[in-house]
Design a protein around this motif. Structure first.
Motif, PDB file in Angstrom:
ATOM      1  N   HIS A 157     -43.834  45.692   3.338  1.00 12.94           N
ATOM      2  CA  HIS A 157     -44.046  44.700   2.278  1.00 12.94           C
ATOM      3  C   HIS A 157     -43.674  43.314   2.779  1.00 12.94           C
ATOM      4  O   HIS A 157     -42.643  43.120   3.423  1.00 12.94           O
ATOM      5  CB  HIS A 157     -43.240  45.081   1.038  1.00 12.94           C
ATOM      6  CG  HIS A 157     -43.665  46.382   0.441  1.00 12.94           C
ATOM      7  ND1 HIS A 157     -44.656  46.480  -0.515  1.00 12.94           N
ATOM      8  CD2 HIS A 157     -43.273  47.656   0.695  1.00 12.94           C
ATOM      9  CE1 HIS A 157     -44.840  47.740  -0.839  1.00 12.94           C
ATOM     10  NE2 HIS A 157     -44.014  48.483  -0.111  1.00 12.94           N
ATOM     11  N   ASP A 158     -44.537  42.342   2.457  1.00  8.46           N
ATOM     12  CA  ASP A 158     -44.382  41.005   3.040  1.00  8.46           C
ATOM     13  C   ASP A 158     -43.841  39.958   2.077  1.00  8.46           C
ATOM     14  O   ASP A 158     -43.733  38.785   2.435  1.00  8.46           O
ATOM     15  CB  ASP A 158     -45.720  40.524   3.623  1.00  8.46           C
ATOM     16  CG  ASP A 158     -46.843  40.565   2.592  1.00  8.46           C
ATOM     17  OD1 ASP A 158     -46.558  40.895   1.419  1.00  8.46           O
ATOM     18  OD2 ASP A 158     -47.993  40.265   2.965  1.00  8.46           O
ATOM     19  N   THR A 159     -43.526  40.338   0.836  1.00  7.42           N
ATOM     20  CA  THR A 159     -42.900  39.399  -0.100  1.00  7.42           C
ATOM     21  C   THR A 159     -41.778  40.120  -0.842  1.00  7.42           C
ATOM     22  O   THR A 159     -41.835  41.352  -1.023  1.00  7.42           O
ATOM     23  CB  THR A 159     -43.903  38.854  -1.138  1.00  7.42           C
ATOM     24  OG1 THR A 159     -44.332  39.928  -1.995  1.00  7.42           O
ATOM     25  CG2 THR A 159     -45.102  38.205  -0.457  1.00  7.42           C
ATOM     26  N   PRO A 160     -40.750  39.379  -1.283  1.00  4.07           N
ATOM     27  CA  PRO A 160     -39.677  40.022  -2.055  1.00  4.07           C
ATOM     28  C   PRO A 160     -40.192  40.674  -3.325  1.00  4.07           C
ATOM     29  O   PRO A 160     -39.756  41.767  -3.693  1.00  4.07           O
ATOM     30  CB  PRO A 160     -38.738  38.856  -2.371  1.00  4.07           C
ATOM     31  CG  PRO A 160     -39.011  37.835  -1.326  1.00  4.07           C
ATOM     32  CD  PRO A 160     -40.475  37.960  -1.026  1.00  4.07           C
ATOM     33  N   GLN A 161     -41.132  40.002  -4.008  1.00  2.39           N
ATOM     34  CA  GLN A 161     -41.663  40.543  -5.255  1.00  2.39           C
ATOM     35  C   GLN A 161     -42.374  41.873  -5.024  1.00  2.39           C
ATOM     36  O   GLN A 161     -42.222  42.827  -5.784  1.00  2.39           O
ATOM     37  CB  GLN A 161     -42.624  39.540  -5.906  1.00  2.39           C
ATOM     38  CG  GLN A 161     -41.947  38.290  -6.457  1.00  2.39           C
ATOM     39  CD  GLN A 161     -41.620  37.275  -5.370  1.00  2.39           C
ATOM     40  OE1 GLN A 161     -42.049  37.421  -4.227  1.00  2.39           O
ATOM     41  NE2 GLN A 161     -40.861  36.253  -5.727  1.00  2.39           N
ATOM     42  N   SER A 162     -43.177  41.928  -3.952  1.00  3.38           N
ATOM     43  CA  SER A 162     -43.886  43.165  -3.623  1.00  3.38           C
ATOM     44  C   SER A 162     -42.907  44.281  -3.283  1.00  3.38           C
ATOM     45  O   SER A 162     -43.086  45.432  -3.698  1.00  3.38           O
ATOM     46  CB  SER A 162     -44.835  42.916  -2.439  1.00  3.38           C
ATOM     47  OG  SER A 162     -45.384  44.122  -1.969  1.00  3.38           O
ATOM     48  N   LEU A 163     -41.868  43.940  -2.546  1.00  2.00           N
ATOM     49  CA  LEU A 163     -40.871  44.929  -2.150  1.00  2.00           C
ATOM     50  C   LEU A 163     -40.134  45.492  -3.357  1.00  2.00           C
ATOM     51  O   LEU A 163     -39.997  46.714  -3.505  1.00  2.00           O
ATOM     52  CB  LEU A 163     -39.880  44.276  -1.176  1.00  2.00           C
ATOM     53  CG  LEU A 163     -38.725  45.158  -0.690  1.00  2.00           C
ATOM     54  CD1 LEU A 163     -39.257  46.308   0.147  1.00  2.00           C
ATOM     55  CD2 LEU A 163     -37.735  44.339   0.119  1.00  2.00           C
TER      56      LEU A 163
ATOM     57  N   PRO B  98     -34.789  36.818  -3.172  1.00  2.00           N
ATOM     58  CA  PRO B  98     -35.817  37.498  -3.963  1.00  2.00           C
ATOM     59  C   PRO B  98     -35.811  37.074  -5.421  1.00  2.00           C
ATOM     60  O   PRO B  98     -35.456  37.819  -6.321  1.00  2.00           O
ATOM     61  CB  PRO B  98     -35.417  38.956  -3.822  1.00  2.00           C
ATOM     62  CG  PRO B  98     -33.949  38.915  -3.629  1.00  2.00           C
ATOM     63  CD  PRO B  98     -33.679  37.685  -2.832  1.00  2.00           C
ATOM     64  N   LEU B  99     -36.215  35.845  -5.690  1.00  2.31           N
ATOM     65  CA  LEU B  99     -36.308  35.358  -7.054  1.00  2.31           C
ATOM     66  C   LEU B  99     -37.759  35.226  -7.448  1.00  2.31           C
ATOM     67  O   LEU B  99     -38.645  35.058  -6.613  1.00  2.31           O
ATOM     68  CB  LEU B  99     -35.611  33.989  -7.184  1.00  2.31           C
ATOM     69  CG  LEU B  99     -34.163  33.899  -6.691  1.00  2.31           C
ATOM     70  CD1 LEU B  99     -33.656  32.483  -6.886  1.00  2.31           C
ATOM     71  CD2 LEU B  99     -33.267  34.874  -7.433  1.00  2.31           C
ATOM     72  N   LEU B 100     -37.998  35.279  -8.726  1.00  6.32           N
ATOM     73  CA  LEU B 100     -39.343  35.014  -9.207  1.00  6.32           C
ATOM     74  C   LEU B 100     -39.697  33.565  -8.947  1.00  6.32           C
ATOM     75  O   LEU B 100     -38.883  32.655  -9.138  1.00  6.32           O
ATOM     76  CB  LEU B 100     -39.411  35.290 -10.711  1.00  6.32           C
ATOM     77  CG  LEU B 100     -39.403  36.763 -11.139  1.00  6.32           C
ATOM     78  CD1 LEU B 100     -39.224  36.841 -12.639  1.00  6.32           C
ATOM     79  CD2 LEU B 100     -40.660  37.467 -10.717  1.00  6.32           C
TER      80      LEU B 100
ATOM     81  N   GLU C  24     -31.097  45.431   2.925  1.00 10.43           N
ATOM     82  CA  GLU C  24     -31.376  45.176   4.337  1.00 10.43           C
ATOM     83  C   GLU C  24     -32.792  44.648   4.520  1.00 10.43           C
ATOM     84  O   GLU C  24     -33.027  43.723   5.310  1.00 10.43           O
ATOM     85  CB  GLU C  24     -31.181  46.457   5.150  1.00 10.43           C
ATOM     86  CG  GLU C  24     -29.734  46.944   5.211  1.00 10.43           C
ATOM     87  CD  GLU C  24     -29.612  48.263   5.940  1.00 10.43           C
ATOM     88  OE1 GLU C  24     -30.631  48.734   6.501  1.00 10.43           O
ATOM     89  OE2 GLU C  24     -28.509  48.841   5.947  1.00 10.43           O
ATOM     90  N   ALA C  25     -33.744  45.234   3.803  1.00  9.35           N
ATOM     91  CA  ALA C  25     -35.134  44.800   3.928  1.00  9.35           C
ATOM     92  C   ALA C  25     -35.333  43.388   3.399  1.00  9.35           C
ATOM     93  O   ALA C  25     -36.150  42.620   3.923  1.00  9.35           O
ATOM     94  CB  ALA C  25     -36.053  45.777   3.187  1.00  9.35           C
ATOM     95  N   LEU C  26     -34.576  42.998   2.362  1.00  9.46           N
ATOM     96  CA  LEU C  26     -34.717  41.666   1.782  1.00  9.46           C
ATOM     97  C   LEU C  26     -34.163  40.569   2.693  1.00  9.46           C
ATOM     98  O   LEU C  26     -34.555  39.402   2.556  1.00  9.46           O
ATOM     99  CB  LEU C  26     -34.000  41.612   0.424  1.00  9.46           C
ATOM    100  CG  LEU C  26     -34.690  42.344  -0.733  1.00  9.46           C
ATOM    101  CD1 LEU C  26     -33.755  42.439  -1.932  1.00  9.46           C
ATOM    102  CD2 LEU C  26     -35.987  41.650  -1.115  1.00  9.46           C
ATOM    103  N   ARG C  27     -33.281  40.917   3.598  1.00  9.49           N
ATOM    104  CA  ARG C  27     -32.662  39.906   4.459  1.00  9.49           C
ATOM    105  C   ARG C  27     -33.663  39.262   5.411  1.00  9.49           C
ATOM    106  O   ARG C  27     -33.394  38.194   5.957  1.00  9.49           O
ATOM    107  CB  ARG C  27     -31.516  40.524   5.262  1.00  9.49           C
ATOM    108  CG  ARG C  27     -30.321  40.931   4.402  1.00  9.49           C
ATOM    109  CD  ARG C  27     -29.110  41.246   5.253  1.00  9.49           C
ATOM    110  NE  ARG C  27     -28.025  41.749   4.449  1.00  9.49           N
ATOM    111  CZ  ARG C  27     -27.632  43.016   4.415  1.00  9.49           C
ATOM    112  NH1 ARG C  27     -28.249  43.910   5.180  1.00  9.49           N
ATOM    113  NH2 ARG C  27     -26.631  43.399   3.655  1.00  9.49           N
ATOM    114  N   ARG C  28     -34.789  39.903   5.636  1.00 12.07           N
ATOM    115  CA  ARG C  28     -35.744  39.325   6.580  1.00 12.07           C
ATOM    116  C   ARG C  28     -36.563  38.192   5.966  1.00 12.07           C
ATOM    117  O   ARG C  28     -37.279  37.488   6.688  1.00 12.07           O
ATOM    118  CB  ARG C  28     -36.681  40.403   7.113  1.00 12.07           C
ATOM    119  CG  ARG C  28     -37.726  40.917   6.136  1.00 12.07           C
ATOM    120  CD  ARG C  28     -38.613  41.953   6.801  1.00 12.07           C
ATOM    121  NE  ARG C  28     -39.755  42.322   5.997  1.00 12.07           N
ATOM    122  CZ  ARG C  28     -39.773  43.316   5.120  1.00 12.07           C
ATOM    123  NH1 ARG C  28     -38.676  44.027   4.929  1.00 12.07           N
ATOM    124  NH2 ARG C  28     -40.860  43.596   4.435  1.00 12.07           N
TER     125      ARG C  28
END
Length: 231
Positions: A85-91, A228-230, A219-223
Motif C-alpha cells: 500500500h502506497d498511502t496511509p489511508q489505503s493502508l 497517517p491523517l486524513l 512499522e509500515a506507516l513509518r515509511r
C-alpha cells in the motif's frame, strides 16, 4: 480444548498398549529376546512420533481450533500485504477491512486523527459512527498503549466516571475491542470492532493477533513522510 486433550490421551494410551504385543511379534520374527524387542520398538516409535507430531499437530489443531487457525492465517496474510500500500489511508483501510473479515465482526470503524478530533476513515457495517474528541475517555484509554482494549472490561472499571451521553454513545456503537495504532499522547488512528457475528467472545488469541497487527501497521506507516491523517 477438552476434546483435543482426550484425543491426544487416547492416541498416547493406544500406542503404549500396542508396544508389548508388537514387541512379542517382532521378537518372534527376528529371533531376539522380548526385552530387546521392547527397546527396539520403543526407539523406533520415538523416532517416528517425535518428527511426525510436527506435521500432525498443526493438522489436528486446524481441526479442533478452526477459528484460531483462520485468525492466525488471516493475520499472517495481512502482514505480508502491508508493504503493497502506497498511502496511509489505503493502508489503514486495508487493515480495517481485513480484520473485519478475519474476526467476523458485526461492524468496524477505522478512526484517524484530524486536528483535535478522530474522524471515521473507513466504516463497515450498519452503524453511523460519530467523531471522537481527542480528549474523550475512549481516546484517553488508548494513550500510550500498544495493545487492543477489551471494551467490556474497560467499561466495568470506567463506567462510573463516564457521563450519560458518553455511556449512551459507547452502548450505541456496540464495541467489543479497540485497537490503537501508534503510541504517545494520542494514537495516529484506532480501529473499533463490534461484537462477533457468531456471538463468541474475543479470545486471548484474538487480542494477541490484534496486538501483532497494530505493531506491524505502525512499522509500515513509518515509511511515509506524512503522519497517517486524513487530508
Amino acid at each position: 480444548t477438552a476434546a483435543y486433550s482426550i484425543v491426544l490421551i487416547v492416541l498416547g494410551a493406544g500406542a503404549l498398549s500396542a508396544v508389548p504385543t508388537l514387541a512379542v511379534s517382532l521378537s518372534t520374527l527376528a529371533g531376539v529376546e522380548r526385552a530387546v524387542g521392547n527397546v527396539a520398538l520403543s526407539l523406533f516409535l520415538a523416532a517416528v512420533i517425535v518428527p511426525g507430531q510436527r506435521y500432525l499437530r498443526p493438522q489436528i489443531e486446524r481441526l479442533f481450533f478452526a477459528h484460531r487457525y483462520a485468525v492466525e492465517q488471516g493475520v499472517q496474510q495481512l502482514v505480508r500485504e502491508l508493504p503493497s500500500h502506497d498511502t496511509p489511508q489505503s493502508l489503514l483501510t486495508f487493515v480495517g477491512e481485513r480484520l473485519f473479515t478475519v474476526l467476523r465482526a458485526e461492524h468496524c470503524v477505522m478512526y484517524s486523527k484530524v486536528d483535535t478530533q478522530y474522524l471515521p476513515l473507513f466504516t463497515h457495517g450498519s452503524i453511523a459512527p460519530p467523531p471522537f474528541e481527542a480528549h474523550s475517555p475512549l481516546v484517553g484509554a488508548l494513550q500510550a498503549r500498544a495493545i487492543a482494549v477489551d471494551i467490556d472490561r474497560w467499561q466495568r472499571t470506567m463506567r462510573v466516571s463516564l457521563n450519560r451521553s458518553e455511556r449512551t454513545l459507547l452502548d450505541s456503537l456496540r464495541l467489543a475491542a479497540v485497537l490503537p495504532i501508534g503510541r504517545g499522547e494520542a494514537p495516529f488512528a484506532f480501529l473499533c470492532l463490534g461484537y462477533k457475528r457468531s456471538g463468541d467472545v474475543y479470545t486471548s488469541t484474538d487480542f494477541k493477533a490484534l496486538h501483532s497487527v497494530g505493531e506491524k501497521t505502525c512499522e509500515a506507516l513509518r515509511r511515509f513522510e506524512n503522519p497517517p491523517l486524513l487530508q
